[in-house]
Structures are given as C-alpha cells and as structure tokens.
Design a protein around this motif. Structure first.
Motif, PDB file in Angstrom:
ATOM      1  N   SER A  61       0.852  -1.196   0.000  1.00 35.88           N
ATOM      2  CA  SER A  61       0.000   0.000   0.000  1.00 35.88           C
ATOM      3  C   SER A  61       0.881   1.238   0.000  1.00 35.88           C
ATOM      4  CB  SER A  61      -0.939   0.008   1.211  1.00 35.88           C
ATOM      5  OG  SER A  61      -0.209   0.065   2.421  1.00 35.88           O
ATOM      6  N   MET A  62       0.392   2.283  -0.666  1.00 33.54           N
ATOM      7  CA  MET A  62       1.127   3.541  -0.757  1.00 33.54           C
ATOM      8  C   MET A  62       0.167   4.706  -0.651  1.00 33.54           C
ATOM      9  SD  MET A  62       4.014   2.790  -3.700  1.00 33.54           S
ATOM     10  CE  MET A  62       4.894   4.335  -3.396  1.00 33.54           C
ATOM     11  N   ASP A  63       0.685   5.815  -0.131  1.00 32.23           N
ATOM     12  CA  ASP A  63      -0.060   7.068  -0.025  1.00 32.23           C
ATOM     13  C   ASP A  63       0.421   7.993  -1.132  1.00 32.23           C
ATOM     14  OD1 ASP A  63      -0.826   9.729   0.615  1.00 32.23           O
ATOM     15  OD2 ASP A  63      -0.972   9.217   2.728  1.00 32.23           O
ATOM     16  N   SER A  65      -0.176  11.521  -2.119  1.00 37.59           N
ATOM     17  CA  SER A  65      -0.708  12.840  -1.756  1.00 37.59           C
ATOM     18  C   SER A  65      -2.075  12.739  -1.090  1.00 37.59           C
ATOM     19  CB  SER A  65      -0.778  13.752  -2.978  1.00 37.59           C
ATOM     20  OG  SER A  65       0.509  14.006  -3.477  1.00 37.59           O
ATOM     21  N   GLY A  66      -2.201  11.836  -0.121  1.00 32.62           N
ATOM     22  CA  GLY A  66      -3.441  11.698   0.636  1.00 32.62           C
ATOM     23  C   GLY A  66      -4.404  10.651   0.122  1.00 32.62           C
ATOM     24  N   VAL A  67      -4.125  10.070  -1.029  1.00 34.78           N
ATOM     25  CA  VAL A  67      -4.947   8.987  -1.573  1.00 34.78           C
ATOM     26  C   VAL A  67      -4.187   7.686  -1.341  1.00 34.78           C
ATOM     27  CG1 VAL A  67      -6.003   7.996  -3.639  1.00 34.78           C
ATOM     28  CG2 VAL A  67      -5.947  10.487  -3.335  1.00 34.78           C
ATOM     29  N   VAL A  68      -4.748   6.813  -0.503  1.00 35.39           N
ATOM     30  CA  VAL A  68      -4.080   5.561  -0.170  1.00 35.39           C
ATOM     31  C   VAL A  68      -4.545   4.465  -1.125  1.00 35.39           C
ATOM     32  CG1 VAL A  68      -3.739   3.784   1.595  1.00 35.39           C
ATOM     33  CG2 VAL A  68      -3.795   6.217   2.246  1.00 35.39           C
ATOM     34  N   SER A  70      -4.226   0.391  -2.120  1.00 42.36           N
ATOM     35  CA  SER A  70      -3.901  -0.948  -1.654  1.00 42.36           C
ATOM     36  C   SER A  70      -3.892  -1.883  -2.852  1.00 42.36           C
ATOM     37  CB  SER A  70      -4.940  -1.422  -0.631  1.00 42.36           C
ATOM     38  OG  SER A  70      -4.917  -0.575   0.504  1.00 42.36           O
ATOM     39  N   HIS A  83       2.130  15.412  -7.387  1.00 39.38           N
ATOM     40  CA  HIS A  83       1.844  14.437  -6.337  1.00 39.38           C
ATOM     41  C   HIS A  83       3.156  13.904  -5.788  1.00 39.38           C
ATOM     42  CE1 HIS A  83       2.213  12.331 -10.161  1.00 39.38           C
ATOM     43  NE2 HIS A  83       2.653  11.283  -9.470  1.00 39.38           N
ATOM     44  N   ALA A  85       4.630  10.337  -3.257  1.00 44.23           N
ATOM     45  CA  ALA A  85       4.223   8.986  -2.889  1.00 44.23           C
ATOM     46  C   ALA A  85       5.089   8.470  -1.752  1.00 44.23           C
ATOM     47  CB  ALA A  85       4.338   8.059  -4.091  1.00 44.23           C
ATOM     48  N   LEU A  88       3.544   2.659   2.473  1.00 45.84           N
ATOM     49  CA  LEU A  88       3.091   2.350   3.830  1.00 45.84           C
ATOM     50  C   LEU A  88       3.470   0.918   4.216  1.00 45.84           C
ATOM     51  CD1 LEU A  88      -0.426   3.994   3.525  1.00 45.84           C
ATOM     52  CD2 LEU A  88       1.692   5.018   4.386  1.00 45.84           C
TER      53      LEU A  88
END
Length: 102
Positions: A61-63, A65-68, A70, A83, A85, A88
C-alpha cells in the motif's frame, strides 16, 4: 506481442539504493511502463508529468498525496498534476506514463 511473467522480472537499482525498477517499455516522449519496488517508508518526492500517469498497485500500500492505494487499486493523475508517494508497506506498483516528469 510481449509476454512477461511477474516472477521473471529483472530488477535494477535506481538513484535511491532502496528502490528498484523493472522497465517494460519506453516511448519517444520519454514515458513508458515500469514496475517499481518500493520498501516501506520510501517513496517519490513531489513531481508532475507532462502527460497522464496511470498507477496500478500490485503489492502493498502507498499514499499518493493523501490517496491511499492498496493491492488491486488504480490511480490516474492528470497532466501536470503534482503528487508525491510514500510506501506504507513494502510495495510494488506498475506505472504507465505518457511523457517524462515535468
């Protein structure tokens, strides 16, 4: 036709020794299709692209710019949309860019 098996990808080092990539294709606009292997806590600084960028979350999973995202999620950034990245978890993404970073 190009057929690749995921477990046969050839990974290469990047300027960040913790992040690896596997280049699938490039185009005349310096864009292309690349798998990125990003360990937890690593990522990419704020940037944009001169074309659309399509991101598919293969593992982890990665973020963005606030959008996660999965595993199995998809994100498309617009032309010039900036953006960043952050992984997580240990992650793999498939990125398709029309053009190089701006």
């Amino acid at each position: 036709m190009l057929h690749l098996e995921y477990n046969q990808l050839k990974w290469e080092d990047t300027s960040n020794p913790k992040i690896q990539k596997s280049i699938i294709s490039t185009n005349s606009e310096m864009g292309g299709t690349i798998f990125w292997k990003v360990p937890k806590g690593e990522g990419f600084a704020r940037h944009g692209h001169k074309g659309y960028e399509h991101i598919y979350m293969v593992e982890g999973s990665m973020d963005f710019s606030g959008v996660v995202l999965s595993k199995g999620d998809f994100l498309c950034t617009s032309i010039g949309e900036e953006h960043e990245a952050l992984a997580l978890d240990d992650s793999v993404i498939l990125v398709m860019n029309e053009r190089k970073n701006s």
